[in-house]
Motif scaffolding. Structure first.
Motif, PDB file in Angstrom:
ATOM      1  N   THR A  34      36.657   9.033  23.086  1.00 57.19           N
ATOM      2  CA  THR A  34      37.451   8.602  21.929  1.00 57.19           C
ATOM      3  C   THR A  34      37.902   7.162  22.117  1.00 57.19           C
ATOM      4  OG1 THR A  34      39.497   9.409  22.933  1.00 57.19           O
ATOM      5  CG2 THR A  34      38.317  10.931  21.469  1.00 57.19           C
ATOM      6  N   TYR A  35      38.330   6.570  21.015  1.00 60.59           N
ATOM      7  CA  TYR A  35      38.937   5.239  21.045  1.00 60.59           C
ATOM      8  C   TYR A  35      40.017   5.186  19.978  1.00 60.59           C
ATOM      9  CZ  TYR A  35      36.062   4.063  16.968  1.00 60.59           C
ATOM     10  OH  TYR A  35      35.474   4.040  15.729  1.00 60.59           O
ATOM     11  N   ILE A  36      40.902   4.226  20.127  1.00 56.94           N
ATOM     12  CA  ILE A  36      42.007   4.087  19.174  1.00 56.94           C
ATOM     13  C   ILE A  36      41.681   2.962  18.209  1.00 56.94           C
ATOM     14  CG2 ILE A  36      44.454   3.540  18.899  1.00 56.94           C
ATOM     15  CD1 ILE A  36      44.868   4.846  21.655  1.00 56.94           C
ATOM     16  N   SER A  37      41.824   3.261  16.929  1.00 56.02           N
ATOM     17  CA  SER A  37      41.545   2.303  15.875  1.00 56.02           C
ATOM     18  C   SER A  37      42.811   2.098  15.053  1.00 56.02           C
ATOM     19  CB  SER A  37      40.420   2.840  14.990  1.00 56.02           C
ATOM     20  OG  SER A  37      40.194   1.970  13.905  1.00 56.02           O
TER      21      SER A  37
ATOM     22  N   ALA B 196      44.147  -0.356   8.037  1.00 61.06           N
ATOM     23  CA  ALA B 196      44.648  -1.512   7.296  1.00 61.06           C
ATOM     24  C   ALA B 196      46.167  -1.454   7.133  1.00 61.06           C
ATOM     25  CB  ALA B 196      43.976  -1.590   5.932  1.00 61.06           C
ATOM     26  N   THR B 197      46.733  -0.252   7.139  1.00 62.31           N
ATOM     27  CA  THR B 197      48.187  -0.102   6.994  1.00 62.31           C
ATOM     28  C   THR B 197      48.901  -0.194   8.336  1.00 62.31           C
ATOM     29  OG1 THR B 197      48.030   2.303   7.186  1.00 62.31           O
ATOM     30  CG2 THR B 197      47.920   1.360   4.958  1.00 62.31           C
ATOM     31  N   GLY B 198      48.130  -0.382   9.421  1.00 62.46           N
ATOM     32  CA  GLY B 198      48.743  -0.485  10.733  1.00 62.46           C
ATOM     33  C   GLY B 198      48.883   0.840  11.463  1.00 62.46           C
ATOM     34  N   GLU B 199      48.394   1.893  10.855  1.00 64.98           N
ATOM     35  CA  GLU B 199      48.465   3.214  11.468  1.00 64.98           C
ATOM     36  C   GLU B 199      47.384   3.341  12.543  1.00 64.98           C
ATOM     37  OE1 GLU B 199      47.868   7.847  10.101  1.00 64.98           O
ATOM     38  OE2 GLU B 199      48.044   6.290   8.587  1.00 64.98           O
ATOM     39  N   LYS B 200      47.774   3.857  13.709  1.00 64.86           N
ATOM     40  CA  LYS B 200      46.810   4.047  14.803  1.00 64.86           C
ATOM     41  C   LYS B 200      46.152   5.408  14.654  1.00 64.86           C
ATOM     42  CE  LYS B 200      48.871   0.926  17.991  1.00 64.86           C
ATOM     43  NZ  LYS B 200      48.563   0.360  19.233  1.00 64.86           N
ATOM     44  N   MET B 201      44.809   5.412  14.809  1.00 67.49           N
ATOM     45  CA  MET B 201      44.043   6.647  14.682  1.00 67.49           C
ATOM     46  C   MET B 201      43.134   6.794  15.902  1.00 67.49           C
ATOM     47  SD  MET B 201      42.864   6.392  10.691  1.00 67.49           S
ATOM     48  CE  MET B 201      42.094   4.807  10.919  1.00 67.49           C
ATOM     49  N   VAL B 202      42.998   8.028  16.356  1.00 69.27           N
ATOM     50  CA  VAL B 202      42.067   8.330  17.442  1.00 69.27           C
ATOM     51  C   VAL B 202      40.767   8.777  16.808  1.00 69.27           C
ATOM     52  CG1 VAL B 202      41.637   9.784  19.445  1.00 69.27           C
ATOM     53  CG2 VAL B 202      43.962   9.000  18.958  1.00 69.27           C
ATOM     54  N   LYS B 203      39.696   8.090  17.178  1.00 69.95           N
ATOM     55  CA  LYS B 203      38.383   8.388  16.600  1.00 69.95           C
ATOM     56  C   LYS B 203      37.395   8.733  17.711  1.00 69.95           C
ATOM     57  CE  LYS B 203      38.593   5.621  12.418  1.00 69.95           C
ATOM     58  NZ  LYS B 203      37.867   4.677  11.587  1.00 69.95           N
TER      59      LYS B 203
END
Length: 157
Positions: free
Chosen positions: A93-96, A99-106
């Motif tokens: 996984t990686y953290i992305s 555009a709103t600044g929210e961090k997501m794990v993908k």
């Protein structure tokens, strides 16, 4: 065409023709042997092509016409190993940041590609009878192991 793929004549003969259907007499019989190693393979691909080709030839499954099928198997396997190495280094996984600044794990893109390569490997292994389930469908003639008692008695003669 619906249903399972047609079984080659030599496999029908090895299985004993359980359906008792007529056996084709004009099916091509390519010469056995390992085809030449494709030039575009890297070191790992050449190694696995030779090794698996020799193993398949030893049990009487490999013919010179099976080169492209073996090439597809080896390409999928080397691709799978490459994705395993990438994922071991970089993680699954990686953290992305959106555009709103929210961090997501993908999920890492290599994880999906690894899964796809695995599916292709499984399909090709089945084509060559290299899985326990597919091997059980083919009763290849294996030389019987020598009986130790028989060998001892023959030595004494």
């Amino acid at each position: 065409m619906s249903g399972p793929p047609k079984t080659p004549t030599h496999l029908v003969l090895v299985k004993g023709n359980p359906s008792k259907r007529a056996i084709k007499k004009n099916e091509p019989k390519p010469p056995s042997g390992v085809p030449p190693i494709p030039k575009h393979f890297d070191k790992m691909g050449k190694y696995w092509f030779k090794r698996i080709g020799d193993d398949l030839d030893a049990i009487g499954v490999m013919t010179t016409l099976d080169g492209k099928a073996l090439e597809l198997l080896i390409e999928a396997y080397t691709e799978y190993r490459h994705h395993c190495e990438v994922l071991a280094e970089e993680g699954y996984t990686y953290i992305s940041t959106s555009a709103t600044g929210e961090k997501m794990v993908k999920a890492h893109p290599a994880a999906v590609m690894k899964s796809d390569a695995w599916k292709r490997i499984r399909a090709m292994l089945g084509e060559f009878g290299m899985t326990p389930a597919s091997r059980s469908k083919v009763g290849a003639k294996v030389p019987a192991e020598a009986d130790p008692l028989e060998a001892f008695l023959n030595k004494r003669k």
